[in-house]
Design an enzyme around this catalytic site. Sequence first.
Site, PDB file in Angstrom:
ATOM      1  N   GLU A 115      30.802 -18.524  -9.555  1.00  0.00           N
ATOM      2  CA  GLU A 115      30.581 -18.057  -8.485  1.00  0.00           C
ATOM      3  C   GLU A 115      30.581 -19.366  -7.394  1.00  0.00           C
ATOM      4  O   GLU A 115      31.644 -19.876  -7.074  1.00  0.00           O
ATOM      5  CB  GLU A 115      29.539 -17.187  -7.874  1.00  0.00           C
ATOM      6  CG  GLU A 115      29.660 -16.341  -6.636  1.00  0.00           C
ATOM      7  CD  GLU A 115      28.966 -15.097  -6.610  1.00  0.00           C
ATOM      8  OE1 GLU A 115      28.343 -14.536  -7.461  1.00  0.00           O
ATOM      9  OE2 GLU A 115      29.049 -14.474  -5.364  1.00  0.00           O
TER      10      GLU A 115
ATOM     11  N   GLU B 210      17.159 -16.119  -7.777  1.00  0.00           N
ATOM     12  CA  GLU B 210      17.960 -15.369  -6.871  1.00  0.00           C
ATOM     13  C   GLU B 210      17.047 -14.026  -6.818  1.00  0.00           C
ATOM     14  O   GLU B 210      17.182 -13.455  -5.763  1.00  0.00           O
ATOM     15  CB  GLU B 210      19.250 -14.685  -7.732  1.00  0.00           C
ATOM     16  CG  GLU B 210      20.104 -13.799  -7.029  1.00  0.00           C
ATOM     17  CD  GLU B 210      21.542 -13.728  -7.451  1.00  0.00           C
ATOM     18  OE1 GLU B 210      21.633 -14.051  -8.831  1.00  0.00           O
ATOM     19  OE2 GLU B 210      22.516 -13.544  -6.894  1.00  0.00           O
TER      20      GLU B 210
HETATM   21  C1  BGC Z   1      25.966 -14.179  -4.123  1.00  0.00           C
HETATM   22  C2  BGC Z   1      24.860 -13.984  -2.667  1.00  0.00           C
HETATM   23  C3  BGC Z   1      25.557 -13.466  -1.815  1.00  0.00           C
HETATM   24  C4  BGC Z   1      25.806 -11.977  -2.142  1.00  0.00           C
HETATM   25  C5  BGC Z   1      26.235 -11.227  -1.230  1.00  0.00           C
HETATM   26  C6  BGC Z   1      26.148 -12.807  -4.418  1.00  0.00           C
HETATM   27  O1  BGC Z   1      27.010 -12.464  -5.439  1.00  0.00           O
HETATM   28  O2  BGC Z   1      25.333 -14.764  -5.179  1.00  0.00           O
HETATM   29  O3  BGC Z   1      23.736 -14.867  -2.785  1.00  0.00           O
HETATM   30  O4  BGC Z   1      24.960 -13.547  -0.706  1.00  0.00           O
HETATM   31  O5  BGC Z   1      26.650 -11.881  -3.321  1.00  0.00           O
HETATM   32  O6  BGC Z   1      25.697 -10.002  -1.103  1.00  0.00           O
END
Ligand code: BGC
Length: 913
Positions: free
Chosen positions: A510, A785
């Site tokens: 990501e 997270e």
């Molecule tokens: C990310 C987040 C992001 C989110 C949106 C994720 O995959 O890592 O931090 O804000 O998606 O919902």
Amino acid sequence: MNAKLRQKKFLITFLGIILLSLFSCKQEVTKEKAKNLTVSEGFKNPVGFYNPKPTFSWQLPVSENIESQSAYQIVVASSKDLLPNNADLWDSKKQKTSHSTFIKYQGAQLQSRQKVFWQVRYWNQDKNASLWSDVNHFELGLLKNSDWKAKWTGLDTAKDSIKGVRKFLMHRPQYLRKGFELNSEVEKARLYITSKGVFDVHLNGKDVSEDILTPGWTPYNHRIETLTYDVTDLLVSGKNAIAVELASGWHSGRISRGKAVYKNFASPKVLCQLEITLKDGSKKTIISDETWKGTTNGPIRLASLYDGEVYDANLEIPNWNTATFEDSSWQNTAIEPIADSVKLEPKRHTTVKQMAVLEDVTIVSTTKSSAIFDLKQNMVGVPKVSVPMKKGDTLTIRFSEMLLSDNTFYTKNYRSAKSTDYYIAAKDGVIEYTPKFTFHGFQFVELSGFDASVKPSVSWVKGVVHHSNFDKNGTFTSSHDKLNQLQSNITWGLRDNLLDIPTDCPQRDERLGWTGDAQVISPTAMYNFKMHAFWTAWLQSMRETQSEHDNGLVPFIIPDVLQNNRASSGWGDACVIIPWDIYNTTGDKRVLEENFEMAKKWVGYYQSKSNNYIPTIHSFRDWLQPYPTKGGKMGNRGDTPCSFVNTAYFAHSAHLVSKIAGVLGYVDDEKKYKNLYKEIALAFENKFFDKNGKYQNKKQTQTSYLLAIYFDLLKPETKVKAQKHLLETIKNADNHLGTGFLGTPILPKVLDDMGEIELMYTILFKETYPSWFYSINQGATTMWERWNSFSKEGGYNPQSMNSLNHYAYGAVGQWMYERIAGLSALEPGYKKIKIAPIPNQPLTSAEASVNTPYGKASSSWKIENDVFYLEATIPPNTTAEIHFPEILKSKKQEIKTVSAGTYQFQIKLESNE
Ligand code: BGC
């Protein structure tokens, strides 16, 4: 300790205040000159500067005779010799004002390549003139595409059709070079360079810079940033060579799961223009073009940001980057003209660099053929390995953020990112290797394939930390170890996710510029690091990306590799919130000017998608709220509904647009957006709240109340009632937070405004889930997270979306500076400072310092033997309000207004028993 006892400790009487001002006895008139001169967003003497319309800032020295500025004069010239008396570009003349930051240049039009000199003097509060400052300078880069004669140059590596993870095309890294001759010594030389892909450039075998992964990541379909290097000392009379290593990076590599955005992952290319002035007065320019030679048969076989690097030492090409190398057997390169549609502009923030090296390593475990090393800190960058190997063997280097209970690697959360480096040895003996065109997020490193006859040593692995090269801006520390660990986790979470753009996470497949994450963390980020230029650069990318959408949509991520035409409330609002935060931190109005249209368009997007002020757009909502009603992926969105979050943010953004318009003097817009905000707020209250201030939903969430209260969306009488319901939701959670990405940053602010300091301390110092200390108790060295990414009893959260390095929850860091230590900006850019600590159990001391645009400010308090000590430093040309802690609710809070200086106060605490 129960609440009553805590209170007792803080029943105080102001027995006396000792005030030690620096200005008690003025000495003779000072001549001390202004210091820390910078242009635009904090650049010191930049080469390859991006802005022909810069602003100027300086600081007054800390001195007994300098309290503030009453006037300034800036002089700007095309040569140093013309200063100060013959400034040919601009003379501001004496301006009677206390402004000393972001003064707009108003002189002659500046050109590409131009070197400009400037200095400043000021008059102090007694109207005494300082000496002129040292002469500073800036040199512009190539500002227009038409300045470039070079051509995009490289090999066609797409034709090799190498398929990597998920069948993404991989490009073999290229080695490109060009020999040339100079028939005189060099007077001056500038290298202008960029790439589609990432590059490392050498001149005559030497590294041109220590920059990493240049040119960085912008929306390449709009703009590619260029670098400028002073290479005068690297060239010689006679034979020379310029040589470039080129890899896919973000431009041509695998990014996200998205489709190919940048022309189907076209082969990487370099663009460079070496402009040389010789001592004999002649000029010579070397450009990238079809006369360059290239090969893909070099040692870096593959390189991917997500997947790692493969290095085969058997393919090293001795001296390939020097003038003596014979390249006739190399391939001819292909060229591509410069497109007008993609702007080439000098990089407007600092490059990624090696920022630290972690050397304190332990060995966790070994087998016959492998060893696991612990760097004791979850970090981002690359390993530096020195390992004994046997010729022909492959060293495999794997990474992990944390271990599983049996000490093996937890890599499920990397998802499809292979994040593995390989090194193939060309000889027996100790090899040294640091990957170049990748980065990893890790604390643990596993090596296998080394010489098994040698016992693994801690000296084999070091952690090289990479992030954008900004300075530290602030410090926070307290008497509490876990709170200090939290501060450390916050700052590491920031370092690890500020690699050219602000990313959600640095390790899985990501690593994207998620806007929501950025908007919640930007104030905390700016407390801790000097990030003015970093954010304004990313906002330019945001504007460019929004311009692809006629309806004002700001996509989820910037640069937008998802290209799905979708936006989310709380995420797209970054385009309004971040400029406002930057303005408040720096006082720079230009960031508001640059982004005002974007912000208005975003509000227009909400408007176009609303029925009776309730927008129907998508929302990630209060992302990752703990204890969601639904499980699995839908649970990730929390329980505060989409329409609620949409309407709240619609109102908030409209409100901020009104405030921005106010600052910029756009009276009509100020009124228009204020009215809009009020109408949305009314619709919001009517739809979501009853007369008793209760949120009309079966599932009561903390965030629903927090958003309504913090964004000022309720009538005063409803708000007071809603505050009570908020307290109830917290009580029902046994005084734990219940917030996700959107609610967490405002929880402390709302409770603080309500005077619920005691409660906020209770929540902050909770040890059990969900809380900030919970992850620390589980061994976290960065922000996670999820509130429950891992637990010692239950192991890892079963979802693979489980980064151990996500900065959003670190947003509490702002409140730690502002209220625990008590240091904040009362006026934009800290022109007026607020010192307002709120001591409470279990702390006995806390302190913070910030390098404000005017100089260092700090607030430090401690309680010792029932005496409260406060020391505050206020930089020159600012004033401050010092708010003494309101410890007794009945006692009127005492406020002192002070000017620059260092002050110490001592207050005797008294028991009420
Ligand atoms: C990310 C987040 C992001 C989110 C949106 C994720 O995959 O890592 O931090 O804000 O998606 O919902």
